[in-house]
Design an enzyme around this catalytic site. Sequence first.
Site, short mmCIF file in Angstrom:
data_model
loop_
_atom_site.label_atom_id
_atom_site.label_comp_id
_atom_site.label_asym_id
_atom_site.label_seq_id
_atom_site.Cartn_x
_atom_site.Cartn_y
_atom_site.Cartn_z
N LYS A 112 0.83 -1.21 0.00
CA LYS A 112 0.00 0.00 0.00
C LYS A 112 0.86 1.26 0.00
O LYS A 112 0.54 2.24 -0.67
CB LYS A 112 -0.97 0.00 1.19
CG LYS A 112 -2.05 -1.06 1.01
CD LYS A 112 -3.21 -0.91 1.98
CE LYS A 112 -4.25 -1.98 1.66
NZ LYS A 112 -5.39 -2.00 2.54
N LYS A 195 -5.90 -10.30 -6.60
CA LYS A 195 -7.11 -10.41 -5.79
C LYS A 195 -8.10 -9.28 -6.12
O LYS A 195 -7.68 -8.18 -6.48
CB LYS A 195 -6.78 -10.42 -4.29
CG LYS A 195 -6.43 -9.08 -3.70
CD LYS A 195 -6.55 -9.07 -2.17
CE LYS A 195 -6.36 -7.64 -1.67
NZ LYS A 195 -6.72 -7.42 -0.30
N LYS A 198 -10.75 -3.22 -3.61
CA LYS A 198 -11.38 -1.91 -3.86
C LYS A 198 -10.44 -0.99 -4.63
O LYS A 198 -10.87 -0.07 -5.28
CB LYS A 198 -11.87 -1.27 -2.58
CG LYS A 198 -10.81 -1.02 -1.53
CD LYS A 198 -11.43 -0.37 -0.30
CE LYS A 198 -10.43 -0.22 0.82
NZ LYS A 198 -10.39 -1.40 1.71
N1 AQP Z 1 -10.41 -10.64 -2.88
C1 AQP Z 1 -10.68 -11.10 -1.67
N2 AQP Z 1 -10.91 -12.40 -1.46
C2 AQP Z 1 -11.20 -12.88 -0.22
N3 AQP Z 1 -11.26 -12.09 0.88
C3 AQP Z 1 -11.02 -10.78 0.72
N4 AQP Z 1 -11.01 -9.73 1.58
C4 AQP Z 1 -10.72 -8.59 0.90
N5 AQP Z 1 -10.54 -8.86 -0.39
C5 AQP Z 1 -10.71 -10.21 -0.54
C6 AQP Z 1 -11.30 -9.84 3.01
O1 AQP Z 1 -12.30 -8.91 3.34
C7 AQP Z 1 -12.14 -8.52 4.69
C8 AQP Z 1 -12.29 -7.05 4.86
O2 AQP Z 1 -11.31 -6.37 4.18
P1 AQP Z 1 -10.85 -4.93 4.67
O3 AQP Z 1 -12.01 -4.12 5.04
O4 AQP Z 1 -9.76 -5.07 5.65
O5 AQP Z 1 -10.32 -4.35 3.39
P2 AQP Z 1 -9.13 -4.79 2.55
O6 AQP Z 1 -8.57 -6.12 2.82
O7 AQP Z 1 -8.21 -3.66 2.62
O8 AQP Z 1 -10.01 -4.85 1.24
P3 AQP Z 1 -9.48 -4.62 -0.18
O9 AQP Z 1 -10.57 -4.41 -1.11
O10 AQP Z 1 -8.54 -5.72 -0.45
O11 AQP Z 1 -8.76 -3.24 -0.01
P4 AQP Z 1 -7.42 -2.72 -0.62
O12 AQP Z 1 -7.69 -2.50 -2.06
O13 AQP Z 1 -7.21 -1.44 0.13
O14 AQP Z 1 -6.40 -3.78 -0.36
C9 AQP Z 1 -10.77 -9.03 5.14
O15 AQP Z 1 -10.95 -10.16 5.96
C10 AQP Z 1 -10.11 -9.43 3.86
O16 AQP Z 1 -9.23 -10.52 4.03
#
Ligand code: AQP
Length: 332
Positions: A112, A195, A198
């Site tokens: 990030k 993966k 967002k």
């Molecule tokens: N692609 C995915 N497959 C399975 N699990 C996923 N999670 C996120 N993406 C996937 C799971 O969702 C939960 C909440 O996530 P978060 O709110 O912590 O956000 P994050 O992991 O930062 O979500 P993003 O979309 O992956 O954000 P960015 O783009 O910022 O990296 C977690 O349990 C996560 O494992």
Amino acid sequence: RPRALSGIQPTAGSFHLGNYLGAIRQYVALQETHDAFYMVVDLHAITVPQDPAELRANTRLAAAQLLAAGLDPERCTLFIQSHVPEHAQLGWIMNCLTGFGEASRMTQFKDKSAKQGADRATVGLFTYPILQVADILLYQADAVPVGEDQRQHIELTRDLAERFNGRFGRTFTVPAPHIVKEVAKIYDLQDPTIKMSKSASTPKGLINLLDEPKATAKKVRSAVTDTDTVIRFDSVEKPGISNLLTIYSTLTGTTVTELEQKYEGKGYGALKTDLADVMVEFVTPFRTRTQEYLDDPETLDSILAKGAEKARAVAAETLAAAFDRVGFLPAK
Ligand code: AQP
């Protein structure tokens, strides 16, 4: 009952299918077997810049979506992280137990901060996993339902729980990740080697649960697959088709083998068209239920207030024990 704890960020607009299949579905399932605590992690959200009014709206929206997905305030504790000040307080203690090098090895921070540039990444983003450690340990959680991308943070949580217990005496339960292998990583529909996230490079690869169902159906139908025609689960040779099979199987409760048989001799188009229908059937009521919670903010806020009260009772007890062990003089 064993305890479960997990948190999810108040994403702008909507949760995505990766959040739902990888994490939220497991939250719903664990309500039946665990004393479950789930929170919207607004403290984590401000590790990147947030507009205050939007953050507030997104926090409500996140809670509404969790309820729409099946969290039942009678069977779990749902709350907002900032309503429980103990998170930041235990977070500080955990900061003071973590090595700088140890924190520097967290791959999510590396990814990030590389995207944002070293000068724009905040110290909060750097210490994000350590706050997460506090989130989990405060509730003496046994199980932490998360996607695969969170595994390293749960390992850090285990290390710090053991370190604290070793240094000050047994205080924290050492938690284990609850990761369901099949759905631990849902992939981007346009690039099935990364993966679903967002911060995806193209919105076409990301299924937002609150998008127009028609737009969602279109994204499914234009998912990237391969030049072969055989519908078979093979995550190395056929990552796109395998991802679609995983999604299809999980949303319908049909096994992947059954789906392979059902689509034998049929083209990718048939699979995608059917999955698009499955997805529309899933998101349509989800959108309606989310809207119902948003239309009744008093009920929503009262659920969150009750949740915070229940969460604080547990968190305050753990924090008091930790303060005592560390050697803080009690306030009289
Ligand atoms: N692609 C995915 N497959 C399975 N699990 C996923 N999670 C996120 N993406 C996937 C799971 O969702 C939960 C909440 O996530 P978060 O709110 O912590 O956000 P994050 O992991 O930062 O979500 P993003 O979309 O992956 O954000 P960015 O783009 O910022 O990296 C977690 O349990 C996560 O494992």
